[in-house]
Design a protein around this motif. Structure first.
Motif, PDB file in Angstrom:
ATOM      1  N   MET A 182       9.780  -3.170   5.541  1.00  0.00           N
ATOM      2  CA  MET A 182       8.792  -3.067   4.472  1.00  0.00           C
ATOM      3  C   MET A 182       7.453  -2.954   4.764  1.00  0.00           C
ATOM      4  N   TYR A 183       6.867  -1.936   4.245  1.00  0.00           N
ATOM      5  CA  TYR A 183       5.516  -1.567   4.385  1.00  0.00           C
ATOM      6  C   TYR A 183       4.479  -1.815   3.472  1.00  0.00           C
ATOM      7  N   PHE A 184       3.533  -2.464   3.286  1.00  0.00           N
ATOM      8  CA  PHE A 184       2.554  -2.578   2.171  1.00  0.00           C
ATOM      9  C   PHE A 184       1.564  -1.697   2.816  1.00  0.00           C
ATOM     10  N   VAL A 185       1.082  -0.626   1.752  1.00  0.00           N
ATOM     11  CA  VAL A 185      -0.026   0.272   1.966  1.00  0.00           C
ATOM     12  C   VAL A 185      -1.240   0.030   1.014  1.00  0.00           C
ATOM     13  N   THR A 186      -2.193   0.390   1.421  1.00  0.00           N
ATOM     14  CA  THR A 186      -3.430   0.650   0.532  1.00  0.00           C
ATOM     15  C   THR A 186      -3.987   2.132   0.547  1.00  0.00           C
ATOM     16  N   ILE A 187      -4.040   2.715  -0.317  1.00  0.00           N
ATOM     17  CA  ILE A 187      -4.715   4.161  -0.245  1.00  0.00           C
ATOM     18  C   ILE A 187      -5.826   4.294  -1.270  1.00  0.00           C
ATOM     19  N   CYS A 188      -7.252   4.770  -0.626  1.00  0.00           N
ATOM     20  CA  CYS A 188      -8.379   4.651  -1.442  1.00  0.00           C
ATOM     21  C   CYS A 188      -8.659   5.974  -1.766  1.00  0.00           C
ATOM     22  N   THR A 189      -9.406   6.286  -2.900  1.00  0.00           N
ATOM     23  CA  THR A 189     -10.011   7.638  -3.392  1.00  0.00           C
ATOM     24  C   THR A 189     -11.023   7.756  -2.428  1.00  0.00           C
ATOM     25  N   ARG A 190     -11.657   9.044  -2.238  1.00  0.00           N
ATOM     26  CA  ARG A 190     -12.883   9.241  -1.643  1.00  0.00           C
ATOM     27  C   ARG A 190     -13.995   8.835  -2.415  1.00  0.00           C
ATOM     28  N   ASP A 191     -14.692   8.046  -1.399  1.00  0.00           N
ATOM     29  CA  ASP A 191     -15.928   7.362  -1.922  1.00  0.00           C
ATOM     30  C   ASP A 191     -15.751   5.940  -2.809  1.00  0.00           C
ATOM     31  N   ARG A 192     -14.516   5.637  -2.885  1.00  0.00           N
ATOM     32  CA  ARG A 192     -13.901   4.764  -3.942  1.00  0.00           C
ATOM     33  C   ARG A 192     -14.205   5.194  -5.361  1.00  0.00           C
ATOM     34  N   GLN A 193     -14.198   6.510  -5.563  1.00  0.00           N
ATOM     35  CA  GLN A 193     -14.507   6.781  -7.033  1.00  0.00           C
ATOM     36  C   GLN A 193     -13.257   6.525  -8.052  1.00  0.00           C
ATOM     37  N   MET A 221      -4.807   1.447  -9.137  1.00  0.00           N
ATOM     38  CA  MET A 221      -6.243   0.720  -9.554  1.00  0.00           C
ATOM     39  C   MET A 221      -7.072   1.991 -10.035  1.00  0.00           C
ATOM     40  N   PRO A 222      -7.903   1.709 -10.476  1.00  0.00           N
ATOM     41  CA  PRO A 222      -9.187   2.761 -10.564  1.00  0.00           C
ATOM     42  C   PRO A 222      -9.468   3.731  -9.590  1.00  0.00           C
ATOM     43  N   ASN A 223      -9.680   3.036  -8.320  1.00  0.00           N
ATOM     44  CA  ASN A 223      -9.809   3.774  -7.083  1.00  0.00           C
ATOM     45  C   ASN A 223      -9.135   3.421  -5.925  1.00  0.00           C
ATOM     46  N   HIS A 224      -7.978   2.866  -6.121  1.00  0.00           N
ATOM     47  CA  HIS A 224      -6.853   2.661  -5.001  1.00  0.00           C
ATOM     48  C   HIS A 224      -5.617   2.465  -5.720  1.00  0.00           C
ATOM     49  N   VAL A 225      -4.510   2.615  -4.636  1.00  0.00           N
ATOM     50  CA  VAL A 225      -3.285   2.288  -4.981  1.00  0.00           C
ATOM     51  C   VAL A 225      -3.146   1.269  -3.891  1.00  0.00           C
ATOM     52  N   HIS A 226      -2.124   0.330  -4.431  1.00  0.00           N
ATOM     53  CA  HIS A 226      -1.501  -0.735  -3.747  1.00  0.00           C
ATOM     54  C   HIS A 226       0.027  -0.400  -3.713  1.00  0.00           C
ATOM     55  N   GLY A 227       0.766  -0.479  -2.771  1.00  0.00           N
ATOM     56  CA  GLY A 227       2.480  -0.567  -2.856  1.00  0.00           C
ATOM     57  C   GLY A 227       3.146  -0.909  -1.809  1.00  0.00           C
ATOM     58  N   LEU A 252       5.990 -11.328   2.121  1.00  0.00           N
ATOM     59  CA  LEU A 252       6.228 -10.298   0.911  1.00  0.00           C
ATOM     60  C   LEU A 252       6.024 -10.814  -0.534  1.00  0.00           C
ATOM     61  N   LEU A 253       6.428 -12.204  -0.613  1.00  0.00           N
ATOM     62  CA  LEU A 253       6.285 -12.847  -1.946  1.00  0.00           C
ATOM     63  C   LEU A 253       4.669 -12.909  -2.211  1.00  0.00           C
ATOM     64  N   ARG A 254       3.792 -13.276  -1.195  1.00  0.00           N
ATOM     65  CA  ARG A 254       2.411 -13.417  -1.349  1.00  0.00           C
ATOM     66  C   ARG A 254       1.964 -11.923  -1.577  1.00  0.00           C
ATOM     67  N   ILE A 255       2.376 -10.922  -0.951  1.00  0.00           N
ATOM     68  CA  ILE A 255       2.047  -9.528  -1.238  1.00  0.00           C
ATOM     69  C   ILE A 255       2.114  -9.137  -2.760  1.00  0.00           C
ATOM     70  N   GLN A 256       3.470  -9.113  -2.926  1.00  0.00           N
ATOM     71  CA  GLN A 256       3.922  -8.809  -4.266  1.00  0.00           C
ATOM     72  C   GLN A 256       3.004  -9.554  -5.372  1.00  0.00           C
ATOM     73  N   LYS A 257       2.954 -10.830  -5.307  1.00  0.00           N
ATOM     74  CA  LYS A 257       1.927 -11.532  -6.417  1.00  0.00           C
ATOM     75  C   LYS A 257       0.462 -10.828  -6.135  1.00  0.00           C
ATOM     76  N   TYR A 258       0.012 -10.622  -5.177  1.00  0.00           N
ATOM     77  CA  TYR A 258      -1.263  -9.963  -4.850  1.00  0.00           C
ATOM     78  C   TYR A 258      -1.378  -8.581  -5.888  1.00  0.00           C
ATOM     79  N   ILE A 259      -0.196  -7.819  -5.338  1.00  0.00           N
ATOM     80  CA  ILE A 259      -0.425  -6.453  -6.159  1.00  0.00           C
ATOM     81  C   ILE A 259      -0.219  -6.635  -7.548  1.00  0.00           C
ATOM     82  N   ARG A 260       0.613  -7.580  -8.126  1.00  0.00           N
ATOM     83  CA  ARG A 260       0.872  -7.846  -9.476  1.00  0.00           C
ATOM     84  C   ARG A 260      -0.342  -8.282 -10.177  1.00  0.00           C
ATOM     85  N   GLU A 261      -1.024  -9.020  -9.555  1.00  0.00           N
ATOM     86  CA  GLU A 261      -2.371  -9.800 -10.028  1.00  0.00           C
ATOM     87  C   GLU A 261      -3.742  -9.067  -9.961  1.00  0.00           C
TER      88      GLU A 261
END
Length: 179
Positions: free
Chosen positions: A27-38, A84-90, A153-162
């Motif tokens: 299982m991998y937790f990834v965060t991908i941001c937009t350029r300059d966090r736009q 999210m507006p300027n990033h993706v968590h998954g 995993l449970l902590r990350i799932q909660k973080y993403i949902r919230e």
């Protein structure tokens, strides 16, 4: 050029674990941001009993492309995710039933691993933006974490949902800095 030329000022440390196999089951937790966090993907709005993304067309494409990852990588199972507006968590689960070879992370072509999955995802969203003539760009890198146990995993799932509920105070909320 020798290594002393820039005195280490411009060297970027690798983001990956050197001896880890990012194509292995896990299982991998990834965060991908937009350029300059736009905030290309939309805005967070109050909906019913919580908060959610009100997506722009590129934001909806980011959602659709995430949901389509298993169509392109059948060995991937999707878990919790949030655009999210300027990033993706998954959370992505790589599950290859017959996988038995450990191949540590190395420079070079990447296929059937986390880097190729994220690259494919980013290309899908970017291609849509280009076709629709929508201004858009990704930050060049992404953050990942290998999920180590069920509690994590449970902590990350909660973080993403919230995450949407915390958007107004999020340090990555560029617009929120000016509120």
């Amino acid at each position: 050029m020798n290594e002393t030329h820039f005195r280490g000022q411009y060297r970027i440390d690798p983001a990956r674990l050197a001896e880890y196999d990012y194509g292995s089951n896990g299982m991998y937790f990834v965060t991908i941001c937009t350029r300059d966090r736009q905030p290309y993907f939309g805005s967070i709005v109050e909906k019913g009993d919580g908060y959610a993304l009100q997506p722009t067309p590129i934001g909806q494409r980011a959602i659709d492309c995430w949901l389509a990852i298993p169509d392109h990588f059948p060995f991937v199972l999707l878990d919790e995710f949030q655009v999210m507006p300027n990033h993706v968590h998954g959370l992505l689960c790589i599950k290859k039933p017959d996988y038995d070879g450990w191949q540590p992370n190395a420079f070079g072509p990447q296929r059937q691993n986390l880097a190729s999955i994220i690259r494919g995802y980013k290309v899908g969203v970017t291609t849509f933006a280009v076709q629709q003539q929508i201004e858009f760009g990704w930050q060049t890198r992404y953050h990942d974490r290998v999920v180590r146990n069920a509690d994590e995993l449970l902590r990350i799932q909660k973080y993403i949902r919230e995450n949407p509920a915390h958007w107004a105070t999020d340090q990555d909320n560029v617009a929120g800095l000016y509120m």
